[in-house]
Design a protein around this motif. Structure first.
Motif, PDB file in Angstrom:
ATOM      1  N   VAL A 125      12.571   0.624   6.025  1.00 55.70           N
ATOM      2  CA  VAL A 125      11.573   1.378   5.474  1.00 55.70           C
ATOM      3  C   VAL A 125      11.855   2.972   5.835  1.00 55.70           C
ATOM      4  N   LEU A 126      12.148   3.802   4.441  1.00 57.67           N
ATOM      5  CA  LEU A 126      12.342   5.329   4.996  1.00 57.67           C
ATOM      6  C   LEU A 126      10.866   5.909   4.691  1.00 57.67           C
ATOM      7  N   GLY A 127      10.277   6.618   5.721  1.00 58.95           N
ATOM      8  CA  GLY A 127       8.882   7.034   5.180  1.00 58.95           C
ATOM      9  C   GLY A 127       9.038   8.494   5.297  1.00 58.95           C
ATOM     10  N   SER A 128       8.489   9.252   4.289  1.00 56.24           N
ATOM     11  CA  SER A 128       8.089  10.650   4.396  1.00 56.24           C
ATOM     12  C   SER A 128       7.014  10.919   5.389  1.00 56.24           C
ATOM     13  N   ILE A 129       7.317  11.940   6.326  1.00 56.78           N
ATOM     14  CA  ILE A 129       6.426  12.258   7.167  1.00 56.78           C
ATOM     15  C   ILE A 129       5.167  13.459   6.585  1.00 56.78           C
ATOM     16  N   LEU A 130       4.250  12.979   6.383  1.00 60.00           N
ATOM     17  CA  LEU A 130       3.354  13.869   5.808  1.00 60.00           C
ATOM     18  C   LEU A 130       2.500  14.749   6.608  1.00 60.00           C
ATOM     19  N   ALA A 131       2.179  14.083   7.642  1.00 58.40           N
ATOM     20  CA  ALA A 131       1.227  15.196   8.911  1.00 58.40           C
ATOM     21  C   ALA A 131       1.556  14.446  10.256  1.00 58.40           C
ATOM     22  N   LEU A 132       1.350  15.455  11.331  1.00 57.87           N
ATOM     23  CA  LEU A 132       1.266  14.809  12.652  1.00 57.87           C
ATOM     24  C   LEU A 132       0.182  15.395  13.123  1.00 57.87           C
ATOM     25  N   HIS A 133      -0.480  14.247  13.874  1.00 57.36           N
ATOM     26  CA  HIS A 133      -1.638  14.631  14.750  1.00 57.36           C
ATOM     27  C   HIS A 133      -0.875  14.597  16.135  1.00 57.36           C
ATOM     28  N   ALA A 151      -9.868   8.107  11.813  1.00 53.91           N
ATOM     29  CA  ALA A 151      -9.441   8.322  10.359  1.00 53.91           C
ATOM     30  C   ALA A 151      -8.160   9.230  10.169  1.00 53.91           C
ATOM     31  N   SER A 152      -7.159   8.777   9.402  1.00 49.74           N
ATOM     32  CA  SER A 152      -6.135   9.684   8.979  1.00 49.74           C
ATOM     33  C   SER A 152      -6.402  10.795   7.778  1.00 49.74           C
ATOM     34  N   ASP A 153      -5.886  11.666   7.819  1.00 54.83           N
ATOM     35  CA  ASP A 153      -6.019  12.975   6.857  1.00 54.83           C
ATOM     36  C   ASP A 153      -5.345  12.688   5.543  1.00 54.83           C
ATOM     37  N   THR A 154      -4.000  12.225   5.484  1.00 58.73           N
ATOM     38  CA  THR A 154      -3.518  12.076   4.142  1.00 58.73           C
ATOM     39  C   THR A 154      -3.125  10.928   4.068  1.00 58.73           C
ATOM     40  N   VAL A 155      -3.277   9.785   4.603  1.00 53.33           N
ATOM     41  CA  VAL A 155      -3.005   8.197   4.212  1.00 53.33           C
ATOM     42  C   VAL A 155      -4.317   7.551   4.348  1.00 53.33           C
ATOM     43  N   CYS A 186       2.383   8.775   7.358  1.00 56.03           N
ATOM     44  CA  CYS A 186       3.676   8.669   6.533  1.00 56.03           C
ATOM     45  C   CYS A 186       3.510   7.941   5.072  1.00 56.03           C
ATOM     46  N   ARG A 187       4.155   8.352   3.989  1.00 57.26           N
ATOM     47  CA  ARG A 187       4.292   7.581   2.771  1.00 57.26           C
ATOM     48  C   ARG A 187       5.476   7.086   2.628  1.00 57.26           C
ATOM     49  N   VAL A 188       5.685   5.620   1.868  1.00 56.88           N
ATOM     50  CA  VAL A 188       6.969   5.457   1.504  1.00 56.88           C
ATOM     51  C   VAL A 188       7.824   6.270   0.652  1.00 56.88           C
ATOM     52  N   GLY A 223       0.772  -1.049   0.023  1.00 58.60           N
ATOM     53  CA  GLY A 223       0.020   0.021  -0.194  1.00 58.60           C
ATOM     54  C   GLY A 223       0.846   1.343  -0.101  1.00 58.60           C
ATOM     55  N   GLY A 224       2.262   1.105   0.396  1.00 56.21           N
ATOM     56  CA  GLY A 224       2.726   2.373   0.369  1.00 56.21           C
ATOM     57  C   GLY A 224       2.553   3.494   1.675  1.00 56.21           C
ATOM     58  N   GLU A 225       1.688   3.122   2.451  1.00 56.01           N
ATOM     59  CA  GLU A 225       1.290   4.185   3.330  1.00 56.01           C
ATOM     60  C   GLU A 225       1.073   3.545   4.828  1.00 56.01           C
ATOM     61  N   PHE A 226       1.612   4.233   5.647  1.00 60.95           N
ATOM     62  CA  PHE A 226       1.400   3.693   7.066  1.00 60.95           C
ATOM     63  C   PHE A 226       1.251   4.890   8.119  1.00 60.95           C
ATOM     64  N   VAL A 227       0.916   4.603   9.306  1.00 59.34           N
ATOM     65  CA  VAL A 227       0.854   5.754  10.362  1.00 59.34           C
ATOM     66  C   VAL A 227       1.723   5.055  11.461  1.00 59.34           C
TER      67      VAL A 227
END
Ligand SMILES: Cc1cc2nc3c(=O)[nH]c(=O)nc-3n(C[C@H](O)[C@H](O)[C@H](O)COP(=O)(O)O)c2cc1C
Length: 216
Positions: free
Chosen positions: A149-157, A116-120, A134-136, A77-81
């Motif tokens: 895994v290196l993940g780009s952090i898209l948003a922080l709650h 629910a997440s906002d960006t993934v 995060c997105r891969v 899926g390429g996405e994770f939290v």
């Protein structure tokens, strides 16, 4: 005493590393499989690697000859939290580390709830004080089958109650009451005020001449 990793058996290398590189923060990772089934598991091969751009790293060992569900889901899926673990959530976190069958809803088993997440696509864990969406960025499979895994952090709650000043992004970090992984099969560390000390960074001009770094 020197331990040469070129000749040391793998179980001994692991014992030395896991009992000395401590405390390790814990990434409580939520992912979804292709059918949308939610998965949660903790990983202490984890840290923040960059703030610009925001990047974190995870290490996921193989499960026998196969893959842990988290690794399979991140690949697919390429996405994770990454949810961070407060002391109050230590027990449920430990429940989600059990090797359940793929498809088991580990959050429900641990008495937790998704939000629910906002960006993934994968949800975060509602009960955690902080969650990083995060997105891969990259996946590297080591010869052992471990997945880095290196993940780009898209948003922080963050729980608003943990903020001192939202405008300035000042966080009441001790109030997060996060835990870290220590040695052995089951030792953990608190980040409570009793264990903290403050040491401001040193300005070069404040050092005595003999201590001042010279030209190299
Ligand atoms: C505190 C803690 C930290 C862990 N860290 C890691 C880790 O860094 N890498 C890893 O492969 N497994 C780690 N584990 C084990 C996984 O959580 C465990 O294998 C889990 O069942 C994987 O679940 P999954 O198949 O749903 O991904 C850790 C377990 C605990 C309790």
């Amino acid at each position: 005493m020197l331990f040469d990793f070129a000749t040391l058996p793998r179980d001994k290398r692991a014992k030395l590393l896991l009992s000395t590189v401590v405390p390790r923060p814990i990434a409580w990772v939520t992912t979804q499989d292709e059918a949308g089934q939610l998965n949660a598991a903790p990983f202490s091969f984890f840290n923040l690697l960059s703030t610009e751009p925001p990047v974190l790293g995870l290490g996921i060992a193989p499960r026998g000859a196969g893959r842990k569900d988290t690794a399979a889901n991140i690949r697919a899926g390429g996405e994770f939290v990454v949810n961070l673990v407060s002391a109050a959530l230590a027990q449920p976190m430990n429940v989600t580390a059990v090797d359940f069958e793929a498809g088991t809803d580990e959050l429900a088993t641990a008495g937790l709830h998704p939000a629910a997440s906002d960006t993934v696509a994968p949800p975060r864990i509602a009960e955690t004080p902080v969650a990083l969406e995060c997105r891969v960025l990259s996946l590297t499979e080591l010869p052992s089958g471990s997945l880095i895994v290196l993940g780009s952090i898209l948003a922080l709650h963050i729980d608003p109650a943990r903020l001192l000043d939202a405008e300035r992004c000042h966080v009441d970090t001790p109030s997060l009451d996060l835990i870290g992984r220590m040695h052995g099969a089951g030792w953990y560390a608190h980040t409570r005020p009793a264990g903290l000390f403050e040491m401001p960074r040193i300005q070069p001009a404040a050092l005595a001449p003999a201590q001042t770094p010279g030209p190299r």
